[in-house]
Scaffold this active site. Structure first.
Site, PDB file in Angstrom:
ATOM      1  N   HIS A  85       3.972   0.750  -2.967  1.00 40.59           N
ATOM      2  CA  HIS A  85       4.941   1.331  -2.026  1.00 40.59           C
ATOM      3  C   HIS A  85       4.781   2.845  -1.932  1.00 40.59           C
ATOM      4  O   HIS A  85       4.881   3.427  -0.845  1.00 40.59           O
ATOM      5  CB  HIS A  85       6.370   0.995  -2.450  1.00 40.59           C
ATOM      6  CG  HIS A  85       6.652  -0.466  -2.524  1.00 40.59           C
ATOM      7  ND1 HIS A  85       7.795  -0.989  -3.097  1.00 40.59           N
ATOM      8  CD2 HIS A  85       5.931  -1.542  -2.090  1.00 40.59           C
ATOM      9  CE1 HIS A  85       7.767  -2.302  -3.020  1.00 40.59           C
ATOM     10  NE2 HIS A  85       6.640  -2.670  -2.416  1.00 40.59           N
ATOM     11  N   HIS A 244       7.129  -6.003   5.419  1.00 44.55           N
ATOM     12  CA  HIS A 244       6.905  -5.557   4.046  1.00 44.55           C
ATOM     13  C   HIS A 244       5.499  -5.923   3.575  1.00 44.55           C
ATOM     14  O   HIS A 244       4.854  -5.134   2.867  1.00 44.55           O
ATOM     15  CB  HIS A 244       7.924  -6.148   3.079  1.00 44.55           C
ATOM     16  CG  HIS A 244       7.745  -5.601   1.688  1.00 44.55           C
ATOM     17  ND1 HIS A 244       8.188  -4.344   1.318  1.00 44.55           N
ATOM     18  CD2 HIS A 244       7.098  -6.092   0.604  1.00 44.55           C
ATOM     19  CE1 HIS A 244       7.845  -4.102   0.065  1.00 44.55           C
ATOM     20  NE2 HIS A 244       7.181  -5.149  -0.388  1.00 44.55           N
ATOM     21  N   ASP A 248       2.766  -3.362   2.124  1.00 44.10           N
ATOM     22  CA  ASP A 248       1.970  -3.568   0.914  1.00 44.10           C
ATOM     23  C   ASP A 248       0.480  -3.399   1.203  1.00 44.10           C
ATOM     24  O   ASP A 248      -0.261  -2.800   0.409  1.00 44.10           O
ATOM     25  CB  ASP A 248       2.211  -4.974   0.356  1.00 44.10           C
ATOM     26  CG  ASP A 248       3.477  -5.077  -0.481  1.00 44.10           C
ATOM     27  OD1 ASP A 248       4.041  -4.030  -0.854  1.00 44.10           O
ATOM     28  OD2 ASP A 248       3.897  -6.213  -0.770  1.00 44.10           O
ATOM     29  N   HIS A 271      -1.498  -8.767  -2.773  1.00 44.55           N
ATOM     30  CA  HIS A 271      -2.180  -7.671  -3.454  1.00 44.55           C
ATOM     31  C   HIS A 271      -3.604  -8.039  -3.860  1.00 44.55           C
ATOM     32  O   HIS A 271      -4.532  -7.244  -3.697  1.00 44.55           O
ATOM     33  CB  HIS A 271      -1.382  -7.242  -4.687  1.00 44.55           C
ATOM     34  CG  HIS A 271       0.001  -6.767  -4.368  1.00 44.55           C
ATOM     35  ND1 HIS A 271       0.234  -5.734  -3.488  1.00 44.55           N
ATOM     36  CD2 HIS A 271       1.221  -7.185  -4.802  1.00 44.55           C
ATOM     37  CE1 HIS A 271       1.537  -5.536  -3.386  1.00 44.55           C
ATOM     38  NE2 HIS A 271       2.154  -6.404  -4.171  1.00 44.55           N
TER      39      HIS A 271
END
Length: 319
Positions: A85, A244, A248, A271
């Protein structure tokens, strides 16, 4: 918003500090942004109680664990976690050089989005350093697949993200966000999107040592009957979830070590997928080139003319 001279490296004008808790550790955490000289890159300086420090450059080669968050560092005791973030905010605001002092193993989660970090950068001010900025320009498609997930880089005249998610829950389902990344776009359309999770996973995560600091103040929580239990509801109607995930992705790709020119597309990414796609790009020298943009005063929107650099001053993805 004009963030400086397009094509010149930047830093912040003044130092600024934020305090909060770690979303996984649940412990108090603080972070301080400090100006840095041209060519420094983004460097995390972890401070220890005994007065020692460890510096970790925010680059792809230093990425470690990518389960639930992105961790950079050499080992479990010499690492910083949940950097995505803060890196998304730094990257989207066009900051090239920064020292990020952290007083523990984890970046504070703040409200679960990048908005507090954007506010901190804007309060500190952005300063041009008068040194040309290198860009990583994608020159051919690079794609990875992992089960039902995939991600790819494609050549594009600008910086673009096309992120699609697909959750087996009616509240989320399939959602897509597509757009060119600019400071304005990130701030208005992505920065306030919060991390999210499911009540059904709480006990499992706690048992594994994760999400100990998660709360309704920093996460969107989905109940067993597929409703958002946060009193304020969603910040972006229905699609805060994909926004969101795009946030990321911006933060994970910021670990290229330089701004990139190209389009990043992903389906059911996360991720690990983001990190592996970036490593696949940077491991193929024929898939990208280092270029410089002309130094023209204007908002950072899209860049149409570039000068290839035969011998780059630094390799931004090196440790």
């Amino acid at each position: 918003m004009t963030i400086g001279l397009l094509g010149f490296q930047t830093t912040i004008a003044n130092s600024v500090q934020l305090e909060g808790i770690g979303v996984h550790s649940g412990n108090p955490a603080s972070v301080t942004f400090l100006p840095a000289e041209a060519g420094t890159g983004i460097v995390f300086s972890r401070q220890y109680e005994n007065g020692s420090t460890v510096e970790i450059k925010a680059v792809s080669s230093n990425v470690g664990n990518t389960d639930l968050c992105t961790v950079i560092g050499r080992s479990a005791t010499q690492s910083v976690s949940t950097v995505e973030h803060i890196m998304a905010g730094i990257y989207a605001m066009g900051i090239d050089n920064l020292i990020v002092e952290v007083d523990g193993p984890e970046i504070p989660i703040m409200d679960g989005s990048s908005a507090p970090f954007i506010d901190a950068i804007e309060s500190a001010g952005i300063k041009s350093l008068g040194v040309k900025r290198p860009y990583i320009r994608v020159t051919k498609p690079v794609r990875i697949e992992a089960g039902a997930s995939w991600a790819e880089f494609r050549p594009y005249d600008g910086t673009r993200f096309e992120v699609e998610i697909d959750f087996d829950t009616p509240l989320i389902g399939r959602q897509v966000w597509k757009g060119d990344l600019t400071p304005e776009t990130f701030k208005n359309e992505l920065s306030r999107a919060r991390t999210f999770g499911f009540m059904r996973d709480v006990e499992r995560l706690w048992a594994a040592g994760y999400a100990l600091g998660s709360s309704l103040e920093n996460s969107v929580v989905i109940s067993d009957d597929n409703t958002v239990i946060n009193m304020e509801g969603l910040r972006y109607e229905k699609d805060e979830f994909v926004r969101h995930k795009t946030l990321d992705a911006v933060g994970d790709l910021a670990l290229a070590g330089a701004q990139f020119i190209g389009c990043y597309r992903s389906y059911r990414g996360g991720h690990k997928v983001n990190a592996n796609a970036l490593k696949a790009l940077l491991s193929d020298p024929s898939a990208y080139e280092i270029v410089e943009a002309p130094a023209v005063r204007q908002p950072v929107v899209r860049v149409r003319e570039f000068v290839a650099v035969q011998q780059p001053v630094f390799a931004p993805w090196s440790a």
